[in-house]
Design a protein around this motif. Structure first.
Motif, PDB file in Angstrom:
ATOM      1  N   TYR A  51       1.798  12.097   1.221  1.00 42.43           N
ATOM      2  CA  TYR A  51       2.510  10.951   1.484  1.00 42.43           C
ATOM      3  C   TYR A  51       4.051  11.098   0.774  1.00 42.43           C
ATOM      4  CZ  TYR A  51      -1.142   8.185   3.546  1.00 42.43           C
ATOM      5  OH  TYR A  51      -2.005   7.439   4.603  1.00 42.43           O
ATOM      6  N   VAL A  55       5.218   7.886   2.992  1.00 42.55           N
ATOM      7  CA  VAL A  55       4.583   6.690   2.696  1.00 42.55           C
ATOM      8  C   VAL A  55       5.313   6.264   1.419  1.00 42.55           C
ATOM      9  CG1 VAL A  55       2.685   5.369   2.130  1.00 42.55           C
ATOM     10  CG2 VAL A  55       2.645   6.759   4.209  1.00 42.55           C
ATOM     11  N   LEU A  71       0.585  -2.474   4.276  1.00 42.28           N
ATOM     12  CA  LEU A  71       0.166  -0.973   4.423  1.00 42.28           C
ATOM     13  C   LEU A  71      -0.555  -1.331   5.808  1.00 42.28           C
ATOM     14  CD1 LEU A  71      -1.162   0.541   1.188  1.00 42.28           C
ATOM     15  CD2 LEU A  71       1.215   0.778   2.196  1.00 42.28           C
ATOM     16  N   LYS A  79      -5.138   3.535   2.214  1.00 39.39           N
ATOM     17  CA  LYS A  79      -4.559   2.497   1.855  1.00 39.39           C
ATOM     18  C   LYS A  79      -4.815   1.874   0.563  1.00 39.39           C
ATOM     19  CE  LYS A  79      -5.479   0.613   5.895  1.00 39.39           C
ATOM     20  NZ  LYS A  79      -6.245   1.616   6.476  1.00 39.39           N
ATOM     21  N   THR A 254       1.042   3.994   7.180  1.00 35.62           N
ATOM     22  CA  THR A 254       0.179   5.093   6.570  1.00 35.62           C
ATOM     23  C   THR A 254      -0.102   6.095   7.828  1.00 35.62           C
ATOM     24  OG1 THR A 254      -2.019   3.848   6.682  1.00 35.62           O
ATOM     25  CG2 THR A 254      -0.643   3.807   4.736  1.00 35.62           C
TER      26      THR A 254
END
Ligand SMILES: [Zn+2]
Length: 504
Positions: A51, A55, A71, A79, A254
């Protein structure tokens, strides 16, 4: 920051004035600690893999903006883990009023009990210090969650008897959200929360008050709110009340791991593989790749529901089962080292079938059949990378001429080698696929198993319960080239089917 010697409200006030103890909202606290970590170049969310470029930057921006955030992603995309990691951005400890359910700020308490106490005891009022782990509250939203669960409840009879005003919090039993005061409140699957509860949440966030049983209660809470949702649920009209959506500062998407290597790193980190008691275990790279490829194949399989996704927990628990099957085999056959085989992946079906939801077509076929086909597709895909450039003709011919080989996932390495030696070229093929010359028997057996399973998955040979591996039935010796995949066909010097991703 080490806790200064502060144990009363008076001492705290002076420490705050000196700048020794920060006095700020949760959003400000998280922002300040985040800034410090970014300056120091610290890794922000250790253990969160894949990520870094997607993210994490968005989450950092949300937190720098002091946003509450959501998320959006399918199941098994870390998450919850990401939300829990927010705790690392809180101060190690904060000062609180002792015994207060909602962790009141000693310099600005909101509950009646604490305000009364402060008025009576003044600067001598003692304070407590609260560790950051206790400041994270998490709730899975379900349609039956009530305002009482979430915000709290009041007992009108008790209140009337005590002669108190109903809005007086002395009669209030706090729900989860007030208990997260001065911390982080995470709600999983926000769209599953009834509209009425969403309104309550919104009112608390926006106005600091809420109605309970028709009576207004004032609760100016200080909370960082984090939510998760399935993207389709979240965007569906009417699932989330608009004013609440407006209060969620950032929506962050995500995703599943982008590639097999990244996914393997996650599985290696999360799966329970170093087990202490029991035989030593080893997972050859090709087995780990097959396990991982199952998730990738399943995510693109039309028989599997895309809306709910295929969690990264699938390869993680499958890997644990694969290693257990290898352990069981080693224990039964008295081997010191348990080396996982591709056939162990089929033995791991019980950890796979429950991890995806079927579309109608998949339901007709049954979870187990679909899972077996997905495993085979995964094996074919991985085997293609290892075997497509190798000469398999000798082995294929041995089977085509009527040879058959009965192996099983419980067969000891020594037995596998004995049987395999009958097949000319088979052991050499396993070596060519990457098994070192001096490899111990269990590893070589795993390599042989991989070659056979790979040839079966790519339809060069057949496999059945009764006859084991045998020649491809009623098929030309070498199947004709794929009719469609002409585009990226590159000529290869070696024989054998090349360029086939997988069949089926
Ligand atoms: Zn209080």
């Amino acid at each position: 920051m080490a806790r200064p010697e502060v144990s009363t409200v008076g001492e705290l006030r002076r420490a705050v004035e000196r700048g020794d103890v920060p006095h700020r909202t949760v959003h400000e606290e998280v922002r300040a600690n985040l800034i410090q970590k970014l300056r120091a170049g610290e890794s922000l969310f250790p253990g969160i893999i894949g990520y870094d470029d997607t993210v994490v930057p968005q989450l950092v921006n949300a937190l720098l903006s002091r946003h509450n955030f959501i998320l959006l992603g399918l199941r098994g995309q870390a998450k919850t883990r990401l939300m829990r990691a927010l705790v690392t951005l809180l101060d190690a400890e904060i000062p609180v009023m002792p015994g207060c359910d909602i962790h009141d700020d000693p310099l600005n308490p909101i509950c009646a009990t604490c305000r009364t106490r402060l008025a009576t005891e003044g600067d001598h009022t003692p304070i407590d210090w609260l560790e950051r782990d206790a400041r994270y509250v998490e709730k899975l939203a379900t349609p039956d969650v009530t305002i009482a669960d979430m915000v709290g409840d009041i007992d009108p009879i008790k209140a009337a008897k005590a002669g108190l005003q109903l809005s007086n919090e002395l009669t209030m039993h706090y729900g989860l959200l007030p208990r997260a005061n001065r911390g982080i409140f995470a709600i999983n699957e926000l769209p599953d929360l009834a509209g009425k509860i969403q309104v309550g949440l919104f009112n608390i966030l926006q106005e600091g008050d809420v109605q309970i049983k028709g009576y207004p209660v004032r609760l100016p809470l200080d909370v960082l709110m984090a939510f998760t949702a399935n993207p389709e649920d979240y965007t569906a009209r009417g699932k989330i009340i608009t004013p609440l959506k407006d209060r969620i500062g950032s929506e962050i998407r995500t995703h599943y791991p982008a590639g097999r290597a990244e996914a393997m790193t996650i599985t290696a980190q999360e799966a329970w593989l170093r087990r202490g008691v029991g035989p030593e275990t080893e997972v050859p790279a090709f087995v780990a790749e097959v396990v991982e490829e199952i998730a990738f194949q399943a995510r693109q399989d039309r028989r599997i529901d895309k809306r709910s996704g295929v969690s990264q927990r699938l390869p993680i628990s499958a890997m644990e089962n694969v290693v257990s099957n290898a352990e069981r085999r080693a224990l039964v056959s008295g081997e010191d080292v348990a080396v996982a085989r591709v056939t162990d992946v089929y033995a791991a079906l019980p950890s796979i079938t429950g991890k995806f939801e079927m579309e109608y077509e998949g339901e007709l076929k049954g979870a187990e059949t679909v899972a077996r086909e997905i495993i085979r597709a995964a094996v074919a895909n991985v085997a293609d990378g290892y075997l497509s450039h190798l000469e398999t003709r000798q082995v294929v011919e041995w089977f085509d001429l009527g040879g058959s080989l009965q192996l099983g996932d419980t067969m000891s390495a020594a037995d596998v080698l004995n049987h395999a030696q009958q097949v000319q070229g088979l052991v050499d093929l396993a070596r060519a696929a990457g098994i070192p010359k001096n490899a111990p028997a269990p590893l070589l057996a795993s390599g042989i198993d991989f070659v056979l399973e790979g040839m079966y998955a790519t339809k060069k040979i057949s496999r059945s319960e009764e006859r084991g591996y045998h020649g491809a039935d009623a098929a030309p010796r070498r199947p004709a080239r794929e009719p469609i995949a002409l585009k990226d066909e590159t000529p290869m010097p070696t024989a054998g089917g090349k360029g086939k991703k997988y069949y089926n």
